[in-house]
Write an enzyme that holds these catalytic residues in place. Sequence first.
Site, PDB file in Angstrom:
ATOM      1  CG  LEU A  18      -5.753 -10.696 -15.811  1.00 25.97           C
ATOM      2  CD1 LEU A  18      -5.761  -9.985 -14.205  1.00 25.97           C
ATOM      3  CD2 LEU A  18      -4.282 -11.015 -16.511  1.00 25.97           C
ATOM      4  CG  LEU A  39      -1.221  -1.560 -14.570  1.00 30.73           C
ATOM      5  CD1 LEU A  39      -1.159  -0.057 -14.654  1.00 30.73           C
ATOM      6  CD2 LEU A  39       0.141  -1.502 -13.544  1.00 30.73           C
ATOM      7  CB  SER A  94      -0.517  -4.248  -3.246  1.00 30.38           C
ATOM      8  OG  SER A  94      -1.153  -3.529  -2.330  1.00 30.38           O
ATOM      9  CD  GLU A  96      -3.993  -3.565   1.833  1.00 32.42           C
ATOM     10  OE1 GLU A  96      -4.404  -4.371   2.700  1.00 32.42           O
ATOM     11  OE2 GLU A  96      -3.804  -2.446   2.302  1.00 32.42           O
ATOM     12  CE1 TYR A 118      -5.531  -6.222  -4.567  1.00 29.55           C
ATOM     13  CE2 TYR A 118      -4.348  -5.550  -2.771  1.00 29.55           C
ATOM     14  CZ  TYR A 118      -4.529  -5.458  -3.950  1.00 29.55           C
ATOM     15  OH  TYR A 118      -3.642  -4.430  -4.726  1.00 29.55           O
ATOM     16  CE  LYS A 122      -2.178  -6.564  -6.541  1.00 28.89           C
ATOM     17  NZ  LYS A 122      -1.828  -6.515  -7.894  1.00 28.89           N
ATOM     18  CG  HIS A 148      -0.862   4.482  -6.824  1.00 26.85           C
ATOM     19  ND1 HIS A 148      -0.486   3.257  -6.205  1.00 26.85           N
ATOM     20  CD2 HIS A 148      -1.451   4.044  -8.055  1.00 26.85           C
ATOM     21  CE1 HIS A 148      -0.821   1.927  -6.723  1.00 26.85           C
ATOM     22  NE2 HIS A 148      -1.209   2.411  -7.885  1.00 26.85           N
ATOM     23  NE  ARG A 153      -7.699   4.670  -5.418  1.00 27.48           N
ATOM     24  CZ  ARG A 153      -7.230   3.277  -5.371  1.00 27.48           C
ATOM     25  NH1 ARG A 153      -7.615   2.442  -6.023  1.00 27.48           N
ATOM     26  NH2 ARG A 153      -6.265   3.235  -3.968  1.00 27.48           N
TER      27      ARG A 153
HETATM   28  O1  G4F Z   1      -9.149   3.324   0.271  1.00 32.39           O
HETATM   29  P1  G4F Z   1      -8.922   2.007   0.575  1.00 32.39           P
HETATM   30  O2  G4F Z   1     -10.149   1.012   0.341  1.00 32.39           O
HETATM   31  O3  G4F Z   1      -7.498   1.301   0.055  1.00 32.39           O
HETATM   32  P2  G4F Z   1      -6.684   0.054   0.632  1.00 32.39           P
HETATM   33  O4  G4F Z   1      -7.473  -0.953   1.545  1.00 32.39           O
HETATM   34  O5  G4F Z   1      -5.512   0.584   1.606  1.00 32.39           O
HETATM   35  O6  G4F Z   1      -5.930  -0.555  -0.748  1.00 32.39           O
HETATM   36  C1  G4F Z   1      -5.484   0.218  -1.772  1.00 32.39           C
HETATM   37  O7  G4F Z   1      -4.511   0.477  -1.718  1.00 32.39           O
HETATM   38  C2  G4F Z   1      -3.527  -0.664  -2.029  1.00 32.39           C
HETATM   39  C3  G4F Z   1      -2.033  -0.197  -1.796  1.00 32.39           C
HETATM   40  O8  G4F Z   1      -1.677  -0.430  -0.503  1.00 32.39           O
HETATM   41  C4  G4F Z   1      -3.778  -1.381  -3.040  1.00 32.39           C
HETATM   42  F1  G4F Z   1      -3.070  -2.524  -3.190  1.00 32.39           F
HETATM   43  C5  G4F Z   1      -5.444  -1.878  -3.118  1.00 32.39           C
HETATM   44  O9  G4F Z   1      -5.582  -2.190  -4.473  1.00 32.39           O
HETATM   45  C6  G4F Z   1      -5.914  -0.511  -3.092  1.00 32.39           C
HETATM   46  O10 G4F Z   1      -6.033   0.385  -4.159  1.00 32.39           O
HETATM   47  O11 G4F Z   1      -8.754   2.078   2.279  1.00 32.39           O
HETATM   48  C7  G4F Z   1      -7.930   2.769   2.926  1.00 32.39           C
HETATM   49  C8  G4F Z   1      -8.073   2.738   4.328  1.00 32.39           C
HETATM   50  C9  G4F Z   1      -8.293   1.363   4.942  1.00 32.39           C
HETATM   51  O12 G4F Z   1      -7.660   1.352   6.192  1.00 32.39           O
HETATM   52  C10 G4F Z   1      -9.836   1.280   5.391  1.00 32.39           C
HETATM   53  O13 G4F Z   1     -10.171   0.482   6.450  1.00 32.39           O
HETATM   54  O14 G4F Z   1      -9.223   3.593   4.673  1.00 32.39           O
HETATM   55  C11 G4F Z   1     -10.093   2.706   5.542  1.00 32.39           C
HETATM   56  N1  G4F Z   1     -11.476   3.163   5.456  1.00 32.39           N
HETATM   57  C12 G4F Z   1     -12.175   3.879   6.493  1.00 32.39           C
HETATM   58  N2  G4F Z   1     -13.474   3.880   6.027  1.00 32.39           N
HETATM   59  C13 G4F Z   1     -12.149   2.872   4.424  1.00 32.39           C
HETATM   60  C14 G4F Z   1     -13.574   3.491   4.876  1.00 32.39           C
HETATM   61  N3  G4F Z   1     -12.173   2.463   3.243  1.00 32.39           N
HETATM   62  C15 G4F Z   1     -13.128   2.412   2.318  1.00 32.39           C
HETATM   63  N4  G4F Z   1     -12.790   1.963   1.165  1.00 32.39           N
HETATM   64  N5  G4F Z   1     -14.307   2.786   2.678  1.00 32.39           N
HETATM   65  C16 G4F Z   1     -14.743   3.433   3.824  1.00 32.39           C
HETATM   66  O15 G4F Z   1     -15.749   3.575   4.104  1.00 32.39           O
END
Ligand code: G4F
Length: 304
Positions: A18, A39, A94, A96, A118, A122, A148, A153
């Site tokens: 990319l 993707l 997304s 986001e 990010y 997007k 998703h 994952r």
């Molecule tokens: O699983 P996450 O890291 O996903 P996030 O940030 O929602 O983004 C994912 O979904 C998006 C679609 O809306 C995509 F565009 C993006 O690429 C990605 O696939 O976090 C989800 C939630 C957040 O609010 C985060 O603050 O979980 C909360 N969280 C709490 N503790 C955590 C943690 N997230 C992660 N990764 N690790 C933690 O320890």
Amino acid sequence: MSKVRQQLSDVRLVRGDLLDQGSLISAVERVQPDEVYNLAAISYVPMSWSQAELTGEVTGLGVLRVLEAIRVCSGISASRTPGRGQIRFYQASSSEMFGQVRESPQTEGTAFHPRSPYGVAKVYGHFLTQNYRESYGMYAVSGILFNHESPRRGAEFVSRKVSLAAAKIKLGLDRQLRLGNLSASRDWGFAGDYVRAMQLMLVQEQPEDYVIGTGVTHTVQSLVERAFEVAGLNWRDHVVCDAAFIRPAEVDQLCADASKARQRLGWEPATKFEDLVTMMVESDLELLSAPGGLADDSFGHDVW
Ligand code: G4F
């Protein structure tokens, strides 16, 4: 030969980057595709703060480079002379992009307020896809997909981090799970259902953008509760809140209104949140119980 192996042997890999316009033009010229699904991205939101410029290059400008490769290979000139045939393009937008949400649930018409580099990148890719559709008459669409998940994952995302931890603790391989914000809410669905929606978006008469999600939102805490319940554990005995995982700016709540996809594409998610979490925990229990199941040392390590 297993079905998956057979399918993989049907796949031909062609190199492309990319960050490198020429490589994308070569790939499109060589493959002569009917459909292109972009993707690719730096998709882990926390990394977009530590590598903001790279995120802009890959997640944002990367979309421009793919669209340019399609435009050039289709013989569409910058002055909009009709091209040869039409390569259909799907951009992974997304939820986001909604960030600090202006209304709930979110539709295709909801204004964007991204909360991370990010999300900002997007938004650029989203509007650029719309712009190429309007400027060049290209069949270019964006799917605004909400979170998703599946057993495939990456371990840095919260759903898999939790399912792996529940499985490890159950099997006596770990004792604690350190998480950030437990009160954030997401509209989590099953990736397999969402891939079906992507394909449907590319076989319509008119190219249009669609929101894809379940319309049901859950907190991170309820994800944890469900995963630990599936493993037969009490989450309160194992989960610790760690400020290291709190983001500089959080997206507090996301919830999709996928009415347009339901009406125009006939798309419905088939997998409920509870079944998705069960599927992930059971898959990780099986994976970690198998000989060599822990061979991949990246499991359970957050790349922050
Ligand atoms: O699983 P996450 O890291 O996903 P996030 O940030 O929602 O983004 C994912 O979904 C998006 C679609 O809306 C995509 F565009 C993006 O690429 C990605 O696939 O976090 C989800 C939630 C957040 O609010 C985060 O603050 O979980 C909360 N969280 C709490 N503790 C955590 C943690 N997230 C992660 N990764 N690790 C933690 O320890």
